[in-house]
Design a protein around this motif. Sequence first.
Motif, mmCIF file in Angstrom:
data_model
loop_
_atom_site.group_PDB
_atom_site.id
_atom_site.type_symbol
_atom_site.label_atom_id
_atom_site.label_comp_id
_atom_site.label_asym_id
_atom_site.label_seq_id
_atom_site.Cartn_x
_atom_site.Cartn_y
_atom_site.Cartn_z
ATOM 1 N N GLY A 209 0.802 -1.218 0.000
ATOM 2 C CA GLY A 209 0.000 0.000 0.000
ATOM 3 C C GLY A 209 0.830 1.260 0.000
ATOM 4 N N GLU A 210 1.994 1.210 0.667
ATOM 5 C CA GLU A 210 2.821 2.419 0.716
ATOM 6 C C GLU A 210 3.393 2.776 -0.643
ATOM 7 N N MET A 211 3.417 1.813 -1.562
ATOM 8 C CA MET A 211 3.850 2.102 -2.929
ATOM 9 C C MET A 211 2.656 2.461 -3.809
ATOM 10 N N ARG A 212 1.542 1.723 -3.643
ATOM 11 C CA ARG A 212 0.362 1.948 -4.481
ATOM 12 C C ARG A 212 -0.234 3.335 -4.276
ATOM 13 N N ALA A 213 -0.370 3.744 -3.014
ATOM 14 C CA ALA A 213 -1.082 4.994 -2.722
ATOM 15 C C ALA A 213 -0.484 6.208 -3.418
ATOM 16 N N PRO A 214 0.820 6.474 -3.314
ATOM 17 C CA PRO A 214 1.350 7.670 -3.981
ATOM 18 C C PRO A 214 1.371 7.558 -5.496
ATOM 19 N N LEU A 215 1.445 6.344 -6.030
ATOM 20 C CA LEU A 215 1.421 6.168 -7.480
ATOM 21 C C LEU A 215 0.022 6.329 -8.060
ATOM 22 N N PHE A 216 -0.977 5.894 -7.301
ATOM 23 C CA PHE A 216 -2.339 5.791 -7.835
ATOM 24 C C PHE A 216 -3.245 6.952 -7.443
ATOM 25 N N TYR A 217 -2.874 7.701 -6.419
ATOM 26 C CA TYR A 217 -3.774 8.749 -5.929
ATOM 27 C C TYR A 217 -3.088 10.115 -5.867
ATOM 28 N N ASP A 218 -3.862 11.128 -6.194
ATOM 29 C CA ASP A 218 -3.495 12.510 -5.904
ATOM 30 C C ASP A 218 -4.126 12.819 -4.550
ATOM 31 N N ALA A 219 -3.332 12.717 -3.495
ATOM 32 C CA ALA A 219 -3.860 12.762 -2.128
ATOM 33 C C ALA A 219 -4.661 14.023 -1.838
ATOM 34 N N ALA A 220 -4.307 15.133 -2.464
ATOM 35 C CA ALA A 220 -5.028 16.383 -2.219
ATOM 36 C C ALA A 220 -6.444 16.348 -2.787
ATOM 37 N N ASN A 221 -6.704 15.411 -3.687
ATOM 38 C CA ASN A 221 -8.006 15.356 -4.358
ATOM 39 C C ASN A 221 -8.699 14.009 -4.167
ATOM 40 N N ALA A 222 -8.420 13.353 -3.029
ATOM 41 C CA ALA A 222 -9.037 12.065 -2.725
ATOM 42 C C ALA A 222 -9.261 11.938 -1.223
ATOM 43 N N ASP A 223 -10.315 11.248 -0.840
ATOM 44 C CA ASP A 223 -10.639 10.989 0.556
ATOM 45 C C ASP A 223 -9.677 9.928 1.105
ATOM 46 N N PRO A 224 -8.988 10.203 2.206
ATOM 47 C CA PRO A 224 -8.091 9.196 2.782
ATOM 48 C C PRO A 224 -8.784 7.867 3.076
ATOM 49 N N GLU A 225 -10.077 7.915 3.389
ATOM 50 C CA GLU A 225 -10.804 6.665 3.657
ATOM 51 C C GLU A 225 -10.951 5.829 2.395
ATOM 52 N N VAL A 226 -11.050 6.484 1.256
ATOM 53 C CA VAL A 226 -11.107 5.751 -0.018
ATOM 54 C C VAL A 226 -9.766 5.070 -0.284
ATOM 55 N N ILE A 227 -8.696 5.800 -0.058
ATOM 56 C CA ILE A 227 -7.364 5.234 -0.271
ATOM 57 C C ILE A 227 -7.151 4.036 0.654
ATOM 58 N N ALA A 228 -7.572 4.162 1.918
ATOM 59 C CA ALA A 228 -7.424 3.061 2.869
ATOM 60 C C ALA A 228 -8.255 1.856 2.434
ATOM 61 N N TYR A 229 -9.485 2.087 1.976
ATOM 62 C CA TYR A 229 -10.338 0.987 1.499
ATOM 63 C C TYR A 229 -9.695 0.296 0.305
ATOM 64 N N ASP A 230 -9.167 1.080 -0.584
ATOM 65 C CA ASP A 230 -8.486 0.551 -1.767
ATOM 66 C C ASP A 230 -7.397 -0.435 -1.345
ATOM 67 N N ASN A 231 -6.519 -0.001 -0.484
ATOM 68 C CA ASN A 231 -5.390 -0.831 -0.071
ATOM 69 C C ASN A 231 -5.801 -2.035 0.766
ATOM 70 N N GLU A 232 -6.847 -1.887 1.574
ATOM 71 C CA GLU A 232 -7.225 -2.950 2.497
ATOM 72 C C GLU A 232 -8.193 -3.967 1.900
ATOM 73 N N VAL A 233 -9.003 -3.559 0.900
ATOM 74 C CA VAL A 233 -10.087 -4.419 0.421
ATOM 75 C C VAL A 233 -9.934 -4.842 -1.039
ATOM 76 N N ILE A 234 -9.627 -3.942 -1.935
ATOM 77 C CA ILE A 234 -9.635 -4.307 -3.356
ATOM 78 C C ILE A 234 -8.252 -4.448 -3.962
ATOM 79 N N SER A 235 -7.228 -4.253 -3.168
ATOM 80 C CA SER A 235 -5.881 -4.514 -3.665
ATOM 81 C C SER A 235 -5.735 -5.997 -3.973
ATOM 82 N N ASP A 236 -5.172 -6.336 -5.128
ATOM 83 C CA ASP A 236 -5.096 -7.724 -5.579
ATOM 84 C C ASP A 236 -3.728 -7.990 -6.188
ATOM 85 N N ALA A 237 -3.483 -9.242 -6.546
ATOM 86 C CA ALA A 237 -2.218 -9.645 -7.146
ATOM 87 C C ALA A 237 -2.292 -9.537 -8.665
ATOM 88 N N VAL A 238 -1.126 -9.502 -9.287
ATOM 89 C CA VAL A 238 -1.030 -9.504 -10.746
ATOM 90 C C VAL A 238 -0.086 -10.630 -11.142
#
Length: 328
Positions: A209-238
Motif C-alpha cells: 500500500g505504501e507504494m500503491r497509494a502515492p502512485l495511484f492517488y493525488d492525495a489532495a483530491n481524494a478521501d483518505p478513507e477511499v485510499i485506505a479501502y483501496d489498499n485494504e479491500v480491493i488490492s489484488d495480485a497480478v
Amino acid sequence: MRMMRVVGAWVALVLGVVFALPGTAEASGSRDVKVERRVFPVRLSDGGTYSVVGYLYYQGSLENRPVQILTHGITYNHGYWDLPEIDGQDYSYARYMARQHYAVLALDLPGAGESDKPNGDFLNLAESASALHQVAQQLRATAQKDTFETLVYVGHSNGALISTFAQALYGDAQAVVMTGWLNTLHSVPVSPDVIGLFLQQGPYIRLPGEMRAPLFYDAANADPEVIAYDNEVISDAVSRGQLMDLLIMLTYPQLIPTQALTVPVMVQLGDNDLMAPAANAATEAQAYPNSPRVRVDPISHTGHVFNGHYNRVEGWERIDAWIRSLAR
C-alpha cells in the motif's frame, strides 16, 4: 538470473523513456440496481478451461441495454468499478452507469478476484485478451433479443491495454473507452531495482500500500478513507507474465496494435496521474489513425485511480455523454 537481467533492461528502457450458461446468483446490491454474479468458462492456449467471474449491474429489464464490459488494472479486481459509498459519497462507476440504463459487466480478469488463477508466468497479455474476447462472445450468445447488440469496452490502466489488444485481434466492441492509459511512449516514476525485486516475488505479485497509494492517488483530491479501502479491500495480485508484458509495451508501444482499432475511441487522462499524465494528450490523439472518431479527454484534479477521486463523476458523465453521442 538471465531472465531478471533481461527484465531489468526492459525496465531501464521504460524508465529512460519512461460459459455452460452463466450462473446468475444474486449478489449484494444497493437499492435500485440489480447485481448478478456470472461465470464464464474460457479456454486458453494451454488447453485448460478456466472460470472468469463477472458481476452484471443493471436497472429494471436487460432489454435494449447497451453493455459496457469493464476491465480493471493491475493490483485490482472488479471491485475497482464498484467502490462503496464512503463518507456519504457514491464511488461506484458500475452502479452509476447502470442507473444511466446500461448493462455493466465488471470482470475479475483471469488471475484476479474470484476468477481462476492459471500459472502466473503463463498468464500474459495475449491470454487475457483471448479471455476477454470469449467473455464478450458468450455474453452476446446468451443475451435476450435486442440486448447487448451494442458493446463498449471500458478499460482502466492495464485493463485498457488488454481491451485494446482484444479489440484489435477480435473486433467484438463497437467502441473502446480507456482511462489512465497511454498507448504512446511515456515515462513512469518507478525504479528498475524496485520492479526487479517485485518480479522475484513469484508467479503472482502484490504491491504494498505504501507504494500503491502515492502512485495511484493525488492525495489532495481524494478521501483518505477511499485510499485506505483501496489498499485494504480491493488490492489484488497480478501475474508475473502480465506484468512483464506490460513492461514490454511501455517500452515499445509501437507493438500495441492501435492502428487496428477501427471503432470510436475515447481516452481519459488525469492531470495529476503519474502513470499516464494528461500532458501526453496531444500525442495520444495521433495513436489511432484508423478510428473514425477519437476523443482524448483530460480530467482535472485526478490521479491514476479515476474512480477514487473527488472529481470522478465528471469523468463518468463525459463517458456516458460520449457513448450516447455515437448513436446520433
